[in-house]
Design a protein around this motif. Structure first.
Motif, short mmCIF file in Angstrom:
data_model
loop_
_atom_site.label_atom_id
_atom_site.label_comp_id
_atom_site.label_asym_id
_atom_site.label_seq_id
_atom_site.Cartn_x
_atom_site.Cartn_y
_atom_site.Cartn_z
N MET A 124 0.85 -1.20 0.00
CA MET A 124 0.00 0.00 0.00
C MET A 124 0.87 1.24 0.00
O MET A 124 0.91 2.00 0.95
CB MET A 124 -0.87 -0.01 1.25
N ASN A 125 1.64 1.41 -1.04
CA ASN A 125 2.57 2.52 -1.08
C ASN A 125 2.05 3.66 -1.94
O ASN A 125 2.69 4.67 -2.09
CB ASN A 125 3.93 2.06 -1.61
N SER A 126 0.84 3.49 -2.51
CA SER A 126 0.33 4.52 -3.42
C SER A 126 -0.47 5.57 -2.67
O SER A 126 -1.17 6.36 -3.26
CB SER A 126 -0.50 3.89 -4.51
N ARG A 127 -0.36 5.56 -1.36
CA ARG A 127 -1.08 6.55 -0.57
C ARG A 127 -0.14 7.73 -0.33
O ARG A 127 1.06 7.56 -0.10
CB ARG A 127 -1.46 5.89 0.76
N ARG A 128 -0.68 8.93 -0.38
CA ARG A 128 0.18 10.09 -0.20
C ARG A 128 0.59 10.20 1.26
O ARG A 128 -0.22 10.06 2.16
CB ARG A 128 -0.56 11.37 -0.61
N LYS A 129 1.86 10.47 1.47
CA LYS A 129 2.37 10.59 2.84
C LYS A 129 1.66 11.74 3.54
O LYS A 129 1.50 12.82 3.00
CB LYS A 129 3.87 10.86 2.82
N GLY A 130 1.24 11.47 4.77
CA GLY A 130 0.62 12.53 5.55
C GLY A 130 -0.82 12.79 5.20
O GLY A 130 -1.41 13.75 5.69
N SER A 131 -1.42 11.96 4.31
CA SER A 131 -2.83 12.17 3.99
C SER A 131 -3.66 11.78 5.21
O SER A 131 -3.49 10.70 5.77
CB SER A 131 -3.24 11.34 2.79
N ALA A 160 -3.91 5.06 -9.36
CA ALA A 160 -3.04 4.04 -8.82
C ALA A 160 -3.49 3.64 -7.41
O ALA A 160 -3.27 2.51 -6.98
CB ALA A 160 -1.60 4.54 -8.79
N ALA A 161 -4.13 4.58 -6.70
CA ALA A 161 -4.51 4.32 -5.32
C ALA A 161 -5.87 3.63 -5.19
O ALA A 161 -6.23 3.16 -4.13
CB ALA A 161 -4.52 5.64 -4.53
N VAL A 162 -6.62 3.60 -6.31
CA VAL A 162 -8.00 3.15 -6.24
C VAL A 162 -8.15 1.77 -6.89
O VAL A 162 -7.61 1.51 -7.95
CB VAL A 162 -8.91 4.17 -6.96
N GLY A 163 -8.91 0.90 -6.22
CA GLY A 163 -9.34 -0.35 -6.84
C GLY A 163 -10.84 -0.28 -6.98
O GLY A 163 -11.55 -0.06 -6.01
N MET A 164 -11.33 -0.40 -8.20
CA MET A 164 -12.76 -0.18 -8.43
C MET A 164 -13.42 -1.44 -8.98
O MET A 164 -12.91 -2.08 -9.90
CB MET A 164 -12.94 0.97 -9.44
N ASP A 171 -3.14 -4.03 -5.11
CA ASP A 171 -3.14 -3.78 -3.68
C ASP A 171 -3.45 -2.31 -3.37
O ASP A 171 -2.68 -1.62 -2.70
CB ASP A 171 -1.78 -4.15 -3.08
N PRO A 172 -4.60 -1.83 -3.84
CA PRO A 172 -4.91 -0.41 -3.67
C PRO A 172 -5.32 -0.10 -2.23
O PRO A 172 -6.01 -0.92 -1.61
CB PRO A 172 -6.09 -0.20 -4.62
N PRO A 173 -4.93 1.04 -1.70
CA PRO A 173 -5.34 1.41 -0.34
C PRO A 173 -6.81 1.82 -0.26
O PRO A 173 -7.38 1.81 0.81
CB PRO A 173 -4.43 2.59 0.00
N VAL A 174 -7.40 2.22 -1.40
CA VAL A 174 -8.80 2.64 -1.39
C VAL A 174 -9.59 1.72 -2.32
O VAL A 174 -9.27 1.60 -3.50
CB VAL A 174 -8.96 4.10 -1.86
N LEU A 175 -10.61 1.07 -1.77
CA LEU A 175 -11.47 0.22 -2.59
C LEU A 175 -12.81 0.91 -2.81
O LEU A 175 -13.45 1.35 -1.85
CB LEU A 175 -11.70 -1.14 -1.91
#
Lengths: 211, 244, 224
Positions: B1-8, B84-88, B158-162
């Protein structure tokens, strides 16, 4: 406009070789000018809409396309009327004629595309893309038609070659016609934009009342 | 889960979102926040804009107005980062009929630049229980099996947001519990899930919070722990005039 | 390899794999193109003397019609199962999608054209396996694909999509058709490079212009 009609039918001298039908010229060429001018407006409106999708840019491009179609249709109708007595044929594949015809076809495709698109936004975006691609294509078509003529020698002489120089009165009436038609185009465009705004308001009101 | 922005600070943040189709406004100044590590369940009648909201979040539709941030990235400024962060998982399987599950996932995996792709493909296919059928063409599969592969596609990178649009449709009991496991796993690893559903029971079982979408905005938002089915049904009737 | 080209090649590879699997498009398109040639043969009934005049036209009409069919399939396969959304969801540039789909259509049309040449050669007895002709065909086909990819993505969403595509596509690619026919003429009369250089340059310019314009506008066609 009335003044222009008066000039065309009452004042300007009848052409010595071509006769009365030459007067079509004062409709034909200014219409063509407006047809191409309108397509330029479509092009500008299309780019503006893609950069910033505000409905007014789409309205501008769409309205200009409708008016352009009208004037190109006039061109394609008056052209043969003029050509038949003068050249002896209704139609010839000269670069000008070919380009005018294809431009008209692109206009028709543009209006069809708007009618057949699934949503309003898609209609606006699709037609904007076509407006840009089509405008870029027009000079290329003209160029291709010229190259094509080079290998197929002309059987009839094109309108530009034959006319030579215009008498001063003719030139004056011609320029006056171009001016009149341009003013007419701007007026049509304003009218159409007003109507389009009314249409949008009406559609919105309908939606609101049907809720 | 590295596609999440740091500090979000949160997974999804929507403010004043407006989306219209022609003269029809589907979403009206909608605001919504989904935290990291939670599953938010979206209820609403047909045509209430659930699918539109998910599509906007996934960058498939462009908002007319408002701020949309997913995984810390602005949807307009960094669409590729959001993607990249989303799995839909939507209504369509997004699979190619003539290809096998393995080939479909290989195709999408390359587009997402998934590292260790072959291993990852085997892993997700196992998680949705389709490992044995990895070389069978998708067209020969039942609807339920295709939904499983579609789910595998959504979680492949492996998206952090589904974002799941009625994920339970077409799934049998076994697949449902697999789905539950995947959602739990995502949430426990600090990811987030936003799912729409028509099934209140499933929604209550899966969601940390329950939201009702009506009139183009979030009309109701409560923690699932304090709710029972009757309370949600009552609220649903109040806000939408329809029953679940 | 950059991400961009990897995405382009991934999309291209997927399209090739799909076509090889299903052969859903190439067989009917080939049969169709062959029929066009046969119909034109009877429409013109070319004598050996006339054949050199009409053959380029017949050939390129067949190629153009076949190309439109291929182009319409290009996005139809994406649309029907919603996989276009899958492409849109992926974190790749929209230009990569454009070039991936463009290369797929380009290769498809080239294969159709190559397979059409032997029957055409037999029927009309004209020399076509010349480098001049192959280059002309490639340049013209690239122009078809550059413009056609945008219109294919557009028309797949419209009503009456089978009709919309040719209505949009033909007026715009007319310069390429003119160029291809005009360049093929001298080739059939055993002409040399210098006879077709002008047309080749013209078509290369067309390709370049529309590769730029189309790749810039393509993203607006994809959005919902």
């Amino acid at each position: 406009m009335l003044a222009d009609l008066a000039l065309i039918f009452l004042w300007v001298p009848t052409d010595a070789t071509m006769g009365i039908v030459q007067r079509v010229f004062y409709f034909h060429v200014p219409s063509a000018w407006v047809g191409f001018l309108a397509f330029f407006v479509v092009f500008v409106g299309s780019i503006a809409y893609l950069v910033k999708p505000a409905p007014r840019w789409d309205a501008l491009a769409h309205s200009a396309a409708e008016i352009g179609t009208l004037f190109m249709t006039i061109v394609l109708i008056t052209g043969p009327i003029w050509a038949r007595p003068v050249w002896g044929v209704w139609w010839t594949w000269s670069p000008q004629l070919t380009t005018s015809l294809i431009l008209w076809l692109i206009y028709v495709a543009y209006l069809m595309l708007r009618a057949y698109a699934p949503t309003q936004q898609q209609a606006a975006r699709y037609s904007a893309v076509l407006g840009i691609i089509g405008f870029v294509d027009v000079p290329i078509i003209y160029f291709a038609a010229i190259l094509w003529r080079d290998i197929h020698p002309e059987k009839v002489v094109g309108p530009m070659a034959e006319r030579g120089s215009l008498a001063p009165e003719m030139l004056f009436v011609f320029l006056f016609s171009v001016l009149t038609f341009t003013v007419l185009f701007v007026m049509f465009l304003q009218q159409r934009l007003t109507v389009r705004r009314a249409e949008d308001t009406l559609a919105q009101a309908r939606r609101a009342s049907s809720r | 889960m590295n596609s999440r922005r740091k500090g979000s600070t949160c997974a999804i943040e929507v403010q004043g979102l407006h989306k219209a189709f022609g003269p029809l406004s589907v979403l009206r100044r909608l605001s919504l926040r989904v935290e990291w590590g939670e599953c938010l369940v979206l209820l609403g009648p047909n045509g209430s804009g659930k699918t539109t909201l998910l599509k906007v979040l996934a960058t498939l539709a462009r908002p007319d107005a408002g701020q949309v941030q997913v995984a810390g990235y602005d949807q307009r400024q960094y669409p590729a980062h959001v993607r990249a962060a989303v799995g839909m998982l939507g209504h369509h399987s997004l699979l190619y009929d003539e290809l096998t599950p393995e080939e479909n996932l290989r195709f999408y995996g390359r587009l997402y630049s998934v590292a260790g792709l072959e291993q990852r493909i085997a892993e997700v296919l196992k998680r949705v229980g389709m490992a044995e059928r990895r070389r069978q063409r998708v067209r020969t599969m039942s609807h339920g099996m295709q939904r499983r592969v579609a789910l595998a596609r959504a979680i492949l990178h492996d998206p952090p947001v589904l974002l799941l649009d009625e994920p339970e449709s077409g799934l049998d009991q076994e697949a449902l519990s697999l789905l539950k496991g995947i959602l739990k796993g995502t949430v426990e690893h600090g990811g987030s899930v936003l799912m729409s559903t028509h099934n209140l029971e499933q929604g209550l079982a899966l969601g940390d919070r329950i939201a009702i979408l009506a009139g183009g905005r979030i009309a109701y938002l409560e923690s699932a722990r304090t709710l029972d089915a009757a309370a949600v049904q009552g609220a649903f009737r109040r806000h939408t005039g329809a029953s679940l | 390899m950059t991400n961009f080209w990897r995405a382009v090649l991934t999309i291209l590879w997927k399209d090739i794999l799909l076509e090889v699997r299903a052969k859903e498009t190439i067989t009917p398109v080939l049969v169709f193109a062959f029929l066009v040639v046969i119909i034109f043969n009877f429409a013109f009934e070319p004598t050996p003397l006339l054949v050199v005049t009409v053959a380029p036209g017949i050939l390129w009409v067949a190629f153009t019609f076949a190309g439109v069919l291929g182009l319409s399939r290009s996005f139809a396969v994406e649309k029907d199962k919603g996989s276009l959304d899958g492409l849109m969801l992926a974190p790749v540039g929209r230009e990569a999608i454009y070039f991936g789909k463009l290369l797929g259509s380009f290769l498809f049309m080239l294969v159709v054209e190559l397979l059409m040449l032997p029957p055409f050669l037999v029927l009309f007895n004209v020399p076509l396996f010349e480098p001049e002709f192959l280059i002309t065909a490639m340049v013209a086909t690239l122009g078809f694909a550059a413009v056609g990819t945008v219109f294919s993505a557009m028309s797949v969403n419209t009503r009456a999509r089978e009709i919309m595509l040719p209505v949009l596509f033909f007026p715009i690619v007319l310069p390429v058709i003119i160029g291809a026919v005009a360049a093929s003429g001298p080739i059939l009369e055993e002409g040399s490079w210098s006879d077709i250089a002008g047309w080749l340059q013209f078509m290369v310019a067309f390709d370049a212009i529309f590769l730029v314009v189309s790749s810039l506008t393509f993203q607006f066609v994809l959005e919902e």
